[in-house]
Motif scaffolding. Sequence first.
Motif, mmCIF file in Angstrom:
data_model
loop_
_atom_site.group_PDB
_atom_site.id
_atom_site.type_symbol
_atom_site.label_atom_id
_atom_site.label_comp_id
_atom_site.label_asym_id
_atom_site.label_seq_id
_atom_site.Cartn_x
_atom_site.Cartn_y
_atom_site.Cartn_z
ATOM 1 N N LEU A 162 43.040 40.283 30.015
ATOM 2 C CA LEU A 162 41.774 40.670 30.651
ATOM 3 C C LEU A 162 41.264 39.564 31.571
ATOM 4 O O LEU A 162 40.082 39.227 31.563
ATOM 5 N N ASP A 163 42.184 39.018 32.351
ATOM 6 C CA ASP A 163 41.829 37.904 33.226
ATOM 7 C C ASP A 163 41.675 38.364 34.681
ATOM 8 O O ASP A 163 42.006 37.630 35.612
ATOM 9 N N CYS A 164 41.153 39.568 34.822
ATOM 10 C CA CYS A 164 40.995 40.132 36.175
ATOM 11 C C CYS A 164 40.340 39.177 37.182
ATOM 12 O O CYS A 164 40.765 39.131 38.336
ATOM 13 N N PRO A 165 39.329 38.435 36.772
ATOM 14 C CA PRO A 165 38.686 37.569 37.771
ATOM 15 C C PRO A 165 39.632 36.555 38.418
ATOM 16 O O PRO A 165 39.390 36.123 39.533
ATOM 17 N N ILE A 166 40.703 36.185 37.702
ATOM 18 C CA ILE A 166 41.633 35.231 38.307
ATOM 19 C C ILE A 166 42.992 35.854 38.572
ATOM 20 O O ILE A 166 43.961 35.156 38.851
ATOM 21 N N CYS A 167 43.048 37.170 38.463
ATOM 22 C CA CYS A 167 44.337 37.847 38.649
ATOM 23 C C CYS A 167 44.437 38.394 40.063
ATOM 24 O O CYS A 167 43.526 39.042 40.564
ATOM 25 N N ASP A 168 45.597 38.146 40.670
ATOM 26 C CA ASP A 168 45.789 38.561 42.049
ATOM 27 C C ASP A 168 45.920 40.071 42.206
ATOM 28 O O ASP A 168 45.772 40.595 43.294
ATOM 29 N N GLN A 169 46.229 40.760 41.114
ATOM 30 C CA GLN A 169 46.421 42.206 41.202
ATOM 31 C C GLN A 169 45.088 42.956 41.239
ATOM 32 O O GLN A 169 45.048 44.122 41.612
ATOM 33 N N ALA A 170 44.029 42.268 40.836
ATOM 34 C CA ALA A 170 42.717 42.923 40.766
ATOM 35 C C ALA A 170 42.438 43.668 42.065
ATOM 36 O O ALA A 170 42.650 43.142 43.151
ATOM 37 N N GLY A 171 41.992 44.893 41.927
ATOM 38 C CA GLY A 171 41.716 45.687 43.103
ATOM 39 C C GLY A 171 42.797 46.681 43.420
ATOM 40 O O GLY A 171 42.567 47.687 44.074
ATOM 41 N N GLU A 172 44.013 46.398 42.954
ATOM 42 C CA GLU A 172 45.089 47.370 43.120
ATOM 43 C C GLU A 172 45.905 47.424 41.835
ATOM 44 O O GLU A 172 47.116 47.596 41.859
ATOM 45 N N CYS A 173 45.200 47.293 40.707
ATOM 46 C CA CYS A 173 45.843 47.223 39.401
ATOM 47 C C CYS A 173 45.672 48.564 38.707
ATOM 48 O O CYS A 173 44.565 49.067 38.568
ATOM 49 N N LYS A 174 46.781 49.122 38.261
ATOM 50 C CA LYS A 174 46.715 50.419 37.589
ATOM 51 C C LYS A 174 46.025 50.305 36.227
ATOM 52 O O LYS A 174 45.435 51.264 35.755
ATOM 53 N N LEU A 175 46.116 49.132 35.603
ATOM 54 C CA LEU A 175 45.384 48.958 34.343
ATOM 55 C C LEU A 175 43.892 49.064 34.592
ATOM 56 O O LEU A 175 43.162 49.697 33.838
ATOM 57 N N GLN A 176 43.441 48.419 35.661
ATOM 58 C CA GLN A 176 42.020 48.509 35.994
ATOM 59 C C GLN A 176 41.632 49.941 36.326
ATOM 60 O O GLN A 176 40.654 50.472 35.809
ATOM 61 N N GLU A 177 42.427 50.556 37.199
ATOM 62 C CA GLU A 177 42.053 51.877 37.689
ATOM 63 C C GLU A 177 42.042 52.915 36.573
ATOM 64 O O GLU A 177 41.083 53.665 36.418
ATOM 65 N N TYR A 178 43.117 52.925 35.772
ATOM 66 C CA TYR A 178 43.186 53.938 34.719
ATOM 67 C C TYR A 178 42.221 53.622 33.589
ATOM 68 O O TYR A 178 41.790 54.513 32.867
ATOM 69 N N SER A 179 41.911 52.340 33.445
ATOM 70 C CA SER A 179 40.943 51.975 32.418
ATOM 71 C C SER A 179 39.596 52.602 32.740
ATOM 72 O O SER A 179 38.916 53.161 31.870
ATOM 73 N N VAL A 180 39.229 52.532 33.999
ATOM 74 C CA VAL A 180 37.961 53.134 34.423
ATOM 75 C C VAL A 180 38.028 54.654 34.259
ATOM 76 O O VAL A 180 37.112 55.282 33.733
ATOM 77 N N GLN A 181 39.167 55.235 34.666
ATOM 78 C CA GLN A 181 39.251 56.693 34.679
ATOM 79 C C GLN A 181 39.525 57.297 33.311
ATOM 80 O O GLN A 181 39.009 58.350 32.988
ATOM 81 N N TYR A 182 40.388 56.656 32.537
ATOM 82 C CA TYR A 182 40.854 57.304 31.316
ATOM 83 C C TYR A 182 40.609 56.487 30.046
ATOM 84 O O TYR A 182 40.936 56.936 28.961
ATOM 85 N N GLY A 183 40.092 55.298 30.167
ATOM 86 C CA GLY A 183 40.001 54.403 29.013
ATOM 87 C C GLY A 183 38.661 54.456 28.300
ATOM 88 O O GLY A 183 37.778 55.246 28.620
ATOM 89 N N ASN A 184 38.532 53.569 27.332
ATOM 90 C CA ASN A 184 37.279 53.444 26.589
ATOM 91 C C ASN A 184 36.378 52.438 27.286
ATOM 92 O O ASN A 184 36.836 51.621 28.073
ATOM 93 N N ASP A 185 35.089 52.479 26.933
ATOM 94 C CA ASP A 185 34.165 51.543 27.562
ATOM 95 C C ASP A 185 33.974 50.282 26.739
ATOM 96 O O ASP A 185 33.189 49.418 27.084
#
Lengths: 463, 564
Positions: free
Chosen positions: B132-155
């Motif tokens: 969960l290091d999105c703030p320092i991860c270069d993939q942030a913004g085009e990461c499927k974990l991020q995207e699907y987490s928002v769409q299909y994951g828990n809060d």
Amino acid sequence: MPVQERRLILANIDRDGYTPDIDCYLRNGGYADLKKALTLDGPAIVAEVKTSQLRGRGGAGFSCGMKWGFIDPKKNTKPVYLICNADESEPGTFKDRQIIYKDPHQLLEGMIIACYANNVHLAYIYIRGEFVLGAQILEKAIAEAKTEGFLGKAINGTGYDLEIYVHRGAGAYICGEETGLIESLEGKRAYPRIKPPYFPAVLGLYMCPTIVNNVETLCNIKHIVRMGGAEFAKIGKPNNTGTRLLCVSGDVEKPGYFEFEVGALTMGELINDVCGGIKGGRKLKAIIPGGSSAKVLRAGERYKIKSKKPDGTMEEKEIGLLDITLDFDTLAAAGSMAGSGGIIVMDETRDMVECLANINTFYAHESCGQCTPCREGSLWMKKVTDRLVAGEGLPGDPKLLKTVADNIAGRTICAFGEACAWPVQSFVAKFPEEFAKHAEGKVATAARKGTVAQEPSKAMEAA
Amino acid sequence: MKNPFNHDHPPADTPLVNVQIDGVWTQMPKGLNAVEAARRVGKFIPHYCYHPKLAIVGNCRMCLIETGGPKMDASRAPVLDASGKPEINWVPRPAIGCATNLTEGMAIRTDSPLVQECRRGVMEFLLINHPLDCPICDQAGECKLQEYSVQYGNDHSRFVEEKVKKPKRVDIGERIVLDDERCIMCSRCIRFAKDTVHDDVLGFTERGSHTTLAVHPGQRFDNNYSLNTVDICPVGALTSKDFRFQMRVWFLKETKGICTNCATGCNTIIGSRESTLYRMTPRENEAVNSEWMCDQGRLGFHYIHDPKRLTQPIARHGPETTPLAWSEIIPQVAERLRQFVPEQIGIVASGRLTNEEAFLVAEIRRVLGGDSVLTDYVPRFGRADGILRSADLNPNTHGVTLMGLSNGGASLADLRRSIDAGQIRALVVLHEDLTAEAGWDGATLQKLDLLVTLGLLQNPTTDRADFILPGASFAEKRGSMINGAGRLQRLNRAIPSPGQAWDDWQILLRLKEALGGGNGLHTIEEVFKAMAAQVPAFAGLTLSRIGDLGIELEAAMPKETATE
């Protein structure tokens, strides 16, 4: 009058003076059934196996005749392979190794017949990596069988050729999953394949039709050929035919392995009459009836079992744990399974949370890691039960365990998902008070009194 | 580009079957997988491990859906509902969409409560051990974990245990860094390396939740296609050493482009912000590069930001250089060129020119004296790799040939001899350095009375030039090129040219006007139109009709594919 064992597979095993070499085997009528089989048509043997209603002894209980029926040697142009699954590693199960170590030629004879019946010319015995001696015994047996003309070119003077190779496993439980086994045999990580499309009967070893049978199943083939499928089907109960090797471990006075007609005895008879009752005169608490992945059964539970009466009508009976007859269908009706025949008995002193933690540790360690739910879920469940055992439980833990397990079962490539989820689901559902106590966070598992594990040597003696 | 798998493009003659997707009956090619079938009706089945060009392994379990088949009555005939459509028998156990191949009468549910619950479960599992290091991860913004987490994951997370620790910043190859804690073990990179580019050096070690992606002992993941794995990695496990930490991807403007590093002409997306190009990634075009491009092409753009980039029109008088405005320099160049007869002028064109630029160069040549003006281009060859690299390293050899600017390089020696002999006294050099690329020495260039260069970078040729005209790079201009297989493709402008550098077609158009008067062309579209009127291969085409995926030219074109 206690139920007597019916030693078909184990007939010679542990008998005084019986040795695993081919001379001894031949002295005791060995390879006669192969000679008989070679006078028959392959399809005729397949038909006999179908008639016998033999169900696979590896754990799933799938019809052996039907499995063979998926392969039509006339239709396909590829070679057909047969693999003996000797990767016995389900906790609580120690039957195949008795056959391999003490009567290897029985396995070979059954296997050669199975290969002949299915027009297989190349077969493998995939043996658990830890069975080092077992692999050596099998290698020696194969060499002996070749010398005697039961393997290799022109078997027993017929035009039938067959080679059998022993392949030592890669040291992982998942290598026993049939498609994982096939991958491993091909030299890869034992990642189970997706089904569809990779059903072994269609796209198995090297993408060729492949039969994978358990050691005990293959031994049965020999006996089916000897007595005929119809006669074999008279042993046991309809749809639950033949004998079954049962491995009893845990808190009984005399653990060990036994062979009974399927459905010939109840759980109570097995534990009290055969195994001398619960250890130290304590009370029975729970039984895992088919290897560690089978759902646990709790003493005092009542099961509604439907059965067919002789006149064809159905009747429903309510029975207790010790009244369960040991066959595929009754155990399934009781909400568990006959599985691999590994019966694990737990007495009243056992902390069920600790027992589950032990099982969870095994499955977290053995998850191959290929698919997400099992890879992440198995370790998560282990960490939760470890915490509960250490007295660091949290109020939501029982529910958490259940929902994590629910998210694994039925959602993975292979049955390992169920194997690691079922214990959790059943333990948490059936022993809620013990989990609730641990979930308060203050209870660490106390050391139990007088329950030291039985030494293996004594277990063998008792058997 | 030949892919080992094309799950999204079944053969055109595949028979159709009737299938029900979320309650609506439709027809689809038999055997198409459910993820692709859903996509065709505008439904999205989320997935991680599935990729249309890679082997199907079904390990992520994100694409679990419900499947069913027609309910049969006792006579094995389908039971029909009130509307006459078959009733569905739903399978209680969810199935993975990627390995569910359509059969007649099959029904799927892509968003039922069970499906949603499955996805929530998988998302939770994927995140429990993720750093969960999105703030320092270069993939942030085009990461499927991020995207699907928002769409299909828990809060929220229910996980209170210690996370699994794995290797960080693993140097697995010259251009790739691996973060194993972010890896979700989808195995896309392993399958790509093994099956698509035949460099089987990636694999998993360890077991269960400790499973770790690694490069095989003693191996490096250095092949010329390695950076494609950064694209297909759905998370931030594989990142590009070249691009990581340079720019947050949400700041990037995306422009459809063409790679100009060889004649294959891979379709690209140019990622830029303000006047800087940060990365190039492949853009899907089944007729050219599928979804891939080579690392050489992908990284072969940094020269456009080189400190040696020419940004100012310059006139040289002896040792003196004078920066000039375009309005001043072009009349001066025209005037100087007019002082020579055609036989005294030579032109070195370039396979890097666009068709429009080459057309304008041909027009200038016509005004200067047509065929009497000795002209050729500089050929440039490497080795084809059987995947995407072409042996021809010029992106538009066909274009300059079509415009009559090429003699295959055979006239370059004549040109040099004529200069050395004092016959040719004026030379126009376009996007080439004759010393490095054509092997000329400075003495030849010294003999010239007039040397005009149009190009991007300062080099020994521009150092000698009387007029330096700073042009535009592939990312700064519009126009078209013809790839090695005869496909007409478009360049688009992603960034402005630096300083006073100008679009080449503008420079050439103005020079042509200064030499021979206006011809009513004001836009690149008009240049293309004028070109199409003269060049039969482009008959009936316009720049906009080329489209984003290009057009295969019907006119006879010496065919060469990158893979041969």
